[in-house]
Design an enzyme around this catalytic site. Structure first.
Site, PDB file in Angstrom:
ATOM      1  N   ASP A 162     -25.691 -23.781  -1.696  1.00 34.29           N
ATOM      2  CA  ASP A 162     -25.557 -24.968  -2.629  1.00 34.29           C
ATOM      3  C   ASP A 162     -24.461 -24.229  -3.700  1.00 34.29           C
ATOM      4  O   ASP A 162     -24.364 -23.123  -3.906  1.00 34.29           O
ATOM      5  CB  ASP A 162     -26.736 -25.060  -3.490  1.00 34.29           C
ATOM      6  CG  ASP A 162     -27.706 -26.320  -2.517  1.00 34.29           C
ATOM      7  OD1 ASP A 162     -26.950 -27.051  -1.954  1.00 34.29           O
ATOM      8  OD2 ASP A 162     -28.895 -26.263  -2.862  1.00 34.29           O
ATOM      9  N   ARG A 212     -20.040 -30.309   1.090  1.00 29.89           N
ATOM     10  CA  ARG A 212     -20.850 -31.283   0.621  1.00 29.89           C
ATOM     11  C   ARG A 212     -20.003 -31.582  -0.786  1.00 29.89           C
ATOM     12  O   ARG A 212     -20.039 -30.757  -1.563  1.00 29.89           O
ATOM     13  CB  ARG A 212     -21.867 -31.176   0.429  1.00 29.89           C
ATOM     14  CG  ARG A 212     -23.059 -32.168  -0.196  1.00 29.89           C
ATOM     15  CD  ARG A 212     -24.220 -31.620  -0.832  1.00 29.89           C
ATOM     16  NE  ARG A 212     -25.363 -31.087  -0.077  1.00 29.89           N
ATOM     17  CZ  ARG A 212     -26.194 -30.349  -0.137  1.00 29.89           C
ATOM     18  NH1 ARG A 212     -26.153 -29.607  -1.207  1.00 29.89           N
ATOM     19  NH2 ARG A 212     -27.007 -29.914   0.808  1.00 29.89           N
ATOM     20  N   HIS A 265     -25.226 -40.926  -5.637  1.00 28.41           N
ATOM     21  CA  HIS A 265     -26.160 -41.962  -5.344  1.00 28.41           C
ATOM     22  C   HIS A 265     -25.313 -43.191  -6.171  1.00 28.41           C
ATOM     23  O   HIS A 265     -25.787 -44.466  -6.286  1.00 28.41           O
ATOM     24  CB  HIS A 265     -27.430 -41.854  -6.374  1.00 28.41           C
ATOM     25  CG  HIS A 265     -28.144 -40.752  -5.797  1.00 28.41           C
ATOM     26  ND1 HIS A 265     -28.030 -39.513  -6.209  1.00 28.41           N
ATOM     27  CD2 HIS A 265     -28.979 -40.651  -4.679  1.00 28.41           C
ATOM     28  CE1 HIS A 265     -28.776 -38.674  -5.533  1.00 28.41           C
ATOM     29  NE2 HIS A 265     -29.482 -39.303  -4.529  1.00 28.41           N
ATOM     30  N   ARG A 294     -33.324 -30.999 -14.502  1.00 25.45           N
ATOM     31  CA  ARG A 294     -31.943 -30.981 -14.583  1.00 25.45           C
ATOM     32  C   ARG A 294     -31.316 -32.171 -14.305  1.00 25.45           C
ATOM     33  O   ARG A 294     -30.146 -32.682 -14.799  1.00 25.45           O
ATOM     34  CB  ARG A 294     -31.224 -29.708 -13.642  1.00 25.45           C
ATOM     35  CG  ARG A 294     -29.729 -29.573 -13.784  1.00 25.45           C
ATOM     36  CD  ARG A 294     -29.453 -28.315 -13.268  1.00 25.45           C
ATOM     37  NE  ARG A 294     -29.965 -28.045 -12.026  1.00 25.45           N
ATOM     38  CZ  ARG A 294     -30.629 -27.020 -11.639  1.00 25.45           C
ATOM     39  NH1 ARG A 294     -31.069 -26.215 -12.330  1.00 25.45           N
ATOM     40  NH2 ARG A 294     -30.986 -26.748 -10.311  1.00 25.45           N
TER      41      ARG A 294
END
Length: 282
Positions: free
Chosen positions: A109, A159, A202, A263
């Site tokens: 990440d 990603r 999203h 967050r």
């Protein structure tokens, strides 16, 4: 007494332990959806705590059943980046060794911008030895177009997300329209020439843009995947799968849920809308 924030967070965190995460992964598989599992936590400054996190990720990789893809996401600060880069690299390599043994994959990440270069440097060193590791790039950072080009040239698995941390103007775009534009440009490059990129968003306008782009370019659906967060837009997951697209859900678990949840509400106003809509079943 359960606090109101945790009542909300339970919708977006699989549970406190690996069994909760694996159970969520099993449920997703019945819908044709893959998962990446994330043990919550970051900013570890104690070597023993970093080692425990390393062992916890290795244990999880060994426990994920065959019918659920063995795929985990890790944060370098949880594995000791702020203690020592060499120590952190040893820990990540240990996780990658375990993942290799079980045919698993590890995604590193991306955290705040102060960690970006060190994260990429460590990732690239490991990538020279492992082919089961990927990284995250954040579209809102000014540097990301260059990082995308380098990742494509290197054949790295990326990603792509908008960015979840509050950054100053000199580091990152601040206007959402500009961020969306940057995301579209990076996503187009990745689906055109990247190595199985993950389109993590999203934002419906961005999803539709990528769908239009791959349709126009006749890019096969197995060349990339969409990713979303556990609990957000579940109906859309199923729609994308039904349309023949690959879908992966980021499944966080553990007791350190508050920074993760807070967050995502604080940094992007649109996430509050996604949360409220998801609570209503959207």
């Amino acid at each position: 007494m359960i606090s109101p924030p945790f009542i909300l967070a339970r919708r977006f965190v699989a549970g406190p332990d690996p069994d909760s995460a694996i159970a969520a992964g099993r449920r997703l598989r019945t819908r044709g959806i893959n998962a990446t599992f994330d043990l919550l936590g970051e900013d570890v400054l104690d070597r023993e705590a970093a080692r425990r996190s390393t062992e916890a990720n290795k244990d999880l990789l060994g426990r994920i059943p065959a019918e659920v893809e063995r795929n985990v996401s890790i944060k370098l600060t949880m594995l000791g980046l702020e203690i020592s880069e060499e120590f952190c690299e040893e820990n990540v390599a240990s996780v990658l060794d375990t993942a290799r043994q079980v045919n698993g994959f590890v995604r590193i990440d991306m955290e705040g911008s102060k960690h970006t270069q060190r994260t990429l440097d460590l990732f690239r060193r490991l990538r020279a030895r492992y082919d089961n590791v990927g990284v995250v790039l954040q579209a809102y950072l000014h540097r990301t177009p260059g990082d995308v080009q380098e990742a494509i040239a290197r054949g790295d698995r990326v990603r792509l997300c908008k960015g979840a941390y509050k950054e100053p103007p000199e580091k990152a775009l601040q206007d959402m329209d500009a961020i969306r534009k940057a995301y579209r440009e990076c996503a187009h490059q990745l689906v055109d020439g990247g190595h199985y990129p993950a389109i993590a968003t999203h934002d419906e306008s961005l999803i539709r843009d990528v769908l239009s782009h791959v349709a126009a370019r006749k890019i096969p659906a197995d060349r990339f995947e969409f990713q979303m967060l556990y609990g957000l837009r579940p109906r859309r997951w199923d729609e994308l799968v039904a349309a023949g697209h690959r879908m992966r859900i980021y499944v966080p678990y553990g007791t350190h849920w508050f920074p993760y949840f807070y967050r995502r509400l604080r940094e992007r106003k649109e996430n509050v809308w996604f949360v409220l809509r998801s609570l209503l079943g959207g």
